[in-house]
Scaffold this active site. Structure first.
Site, mmCIF file in Angstrom:
data_model
loop_
_atom_site.group_PDB
_atom_site.id
_atom_site.type_symbol
_atom_site.label_atom_id
_atom_site.label_comp_id
_atom_site.label_asym_id
_atom_site.label_seq_id
_atom_site.Cartn_x
_atom_site.Cartn_y
_atom_site.Cartn_z
ATOM 1 N N CYS A 275 0.855 -1.183 0.000
ATOM 2 C CA CYS A 275 0.000 0.000 0.000
ATOM 3 C C CYS A 275 0.894 1.236 0.000
ATOM 4 C CB CYS A 275 -0.905 0.000 1.225
ATOM 5 S SG CYS A 275 0.015 0.097 2.796
ATOM 6 N N HIS B 93 3.877 2.030 11.914
ATOM 7 C CA HIS B 93 2.768 1.796 12.841
ATOM 8 C C HIS B 93 2.521 2.960 13.797
ATOM 9 C CE1 HIS B 93 4.887 -1.986 11.805
ATOM 10 N NE2 HIS B 93 3.670 -2.341 11.454
ATOM 11 N N GLU C 80 0.686 -0.528 16.417
ATOM 12 C CA GLU C 80 -0.182 0.604 16.090
ATOM 13 C C GLU C 80 -1.087 0.942 17.263
ATOM 14 O OE1 GLU C 80 -3.922 1.868 13.264
ATOM 15 O OE2 GLU C 80 -2.547 0.354 12.471
ATOM 16 N N THR D 228 -6.164 0.777 12.042
ATOM 17 C CA THR D 228 -6.422 0.950 10.606
ATOM 18 C C THR D 228 -6.469 -0.351 9.823
ATOM 19 O OG1 THR D 228 -4.065 1.221 10.116
ATOM 20 C CG2 THR D 228 -5.326 3.227 10.614
ATOM 21 N N CYS E 165 -8.137 1.730 6.853
ATOM 22 C CA CYS E 165 -7.530 2.401 5.706
ATOM 23 C C CYS E 165 -8.057 1.853 4.382
ATOM 24 C CB CYS E 165 -6.008 2.325 5.784
ATOM 25 S SG CYS E 165 -5.280 0.877 5.027
ATOM 26 N N SER F 198 1.533 -9.658 10.729
ATOM 27 C CA SER F 198 0.916 -8.579 9.955
ATOM 28 C C SER F 198 -0.588 -8.613 10.171
ATOM 29 C CB SER F 198 1.234 -8.738 8.461
ATOM 30 O OG SER F 198 0.372 -7.941 7.674
ATOM 31 N N SER F 199 -1.125 -7.564 10.773
ATOM 32 C CA SER F 199 -2.553 -7.532 11.081
ATOM 33 C C SER F 199 -3.402 -7.633 9.826
ATOM 34 C CB SER F 199 -2.899 -6.251 11.847
ATOM 35 O OG SER F 199 -4.286 -6.157 12.083
ATOM 36 N N SER G 74 1.832 -5.378 3.372
ATOM 37 C CA SER G 74 3.273 -5.304 3.618
ATOM 38 C C SER G 74 4.040 -6.412 2.907
ATOM 39 C CB SER G 74 3.551 -5.352 5.125
ATOM 40 O OG SER G 74 2.882 -6.440 5.735
#
Length: 316
Positions: free
Chosen positions: A12, A74, A126, A165, A195, A223-224, A267
């Protein structure tokens, strides 16, 4: 076997920006460059930057005096910024601008004397950064609808919510409904905090998953946004695997499979997707087919201080 590729997928704008900041700092100042926390949650990206001279640390106490340090995408608590300033460290901030937007919402609600509810996952950097924008006790963390039932704010009539996000859109919507039901006067952001990239990738998986026999989500387990994609695929009834790279593929997964879907977290670099497709084609898969999807044109500029440093160098 057919391969169907989700669109959009992979990097992103915030991740691109964060990696560019570390890249540019290494070019301008040379190694070592210190980075507080993994700049993005992807082992391959981190290892590549480490090989070029980035040193990843968890606390500023690990950073020597007079060093250059970069904050990860983050975001960080206010106390970390104050610590860096007190030590005179040279700081470049790779916090995603969409995370910064949430921090600004927090500051507005705080100025208005409101307590806040953060919808997010405990332990995620984050979340730690967002909760660190206000004094302890001013923000409550909830992860699901059950957590809402136990909330005990001091003044339920002066309450606002914000979100991490990178959450599941569907799960977050349920939590917001529960919050509004229990606290009718609760305020929230005018625009969703989740996001655009998280939303677009989840929408792409929703469209793709029902049409494939197996879904591969490329991304790291920490990675969320990648984890939420994998959870979504499973929830939709599709056999789903979250994998970091081609080495984690298992041939037995694809016995009797006709269609393979592939997505990637925000990511995860496209090179990892390509390596996975190469392996699958070696096992008999056909040429991949790109699925239709939203074209992302969002870009974020680099920090002004970094641009100025480059201008000074070019003018020298």
């Amino acid at each position: 076997m057919d391969i169907l590729l989700a669109n959009p997928r992979g990097f992103c704008a915030g991740v691109n920006r964060a990696i560019q900041i570390v890249d540019r700092a290494l070019e301008l100042f040379g190694a070592p460059i210190y980075v507080r926390h993994e700049v993005v949650h992807n082992r391959h990206v981190v290892e590549d930057l480490r090989a070029r001279g980035a040193i990843f640390v968890e606390e500023l106490d690990e950073v020597p005096d007079a060093a250059t340090v970069i904050f990860s995408a983050h975001g960080v608590p206010i106390a970390v910024r104050e610590h860096a300033a007190a030590r005179g460290l040279s700081v470049f901030d790779a916090t995603c601008p969409l995370v910064t937007k949430v921090h600004m919402e927090v500051k507005k609600y705080s100025r208005d004397g409101m307590e806040m509810v953060l919808i997010g996952h405990a332990g995620h950097p984050e979340v730690e950064g967002t909760m660190g924008q206000v004094e302890e006790g001013m923000m409550y963390l909830v992860s699901n609808v059950s957590d809402v039932a136990t909330l005990a704010p001091r003044n339920p009539d002066k309450l606002a919510y914000i979100t991490q996000t990178t959450l599941s859109m569907d799960d977050t919507a349920e939590v917001i409904v529960a919050l509004r039901s229990r606290f009718p006067l609760i305020e929230g952001p005018k625009k969703d905090d989740i996001c655009y990239a998280t939303q677009n990738r989840q929408d792409a998986v929703k469209s793709l998953a029902p049409d494939v026999d197996i879904l591969l989500v490329v991304g790291a387990p920490n990675s969320s946004n990648s984890s939420r994609l994998a959870e979504l695929g499973t929830r939709l009834g599709t056999q789903t695997h979250l994998i970091e790279d081609a080495q984690q593929l298992r041939r037995e997964w694809f016995e009797g499979v006709g269609k393979i879907g592939i997505s990637a977290g925000a990511s995860a670099p496209e090179s990892l997707v390509q390596e996975i497709m190469d392996t699958l084609r070696g096992w008999g898969a056909r040429v991949p087919q790109e699925m239709p999807g939203v074209e992302e044109k969002v870009t974020f500029s680099l920090p002004l201080a970094l641009i100025q440093a480059q201008t000074r160098r070019e003018g020298a």
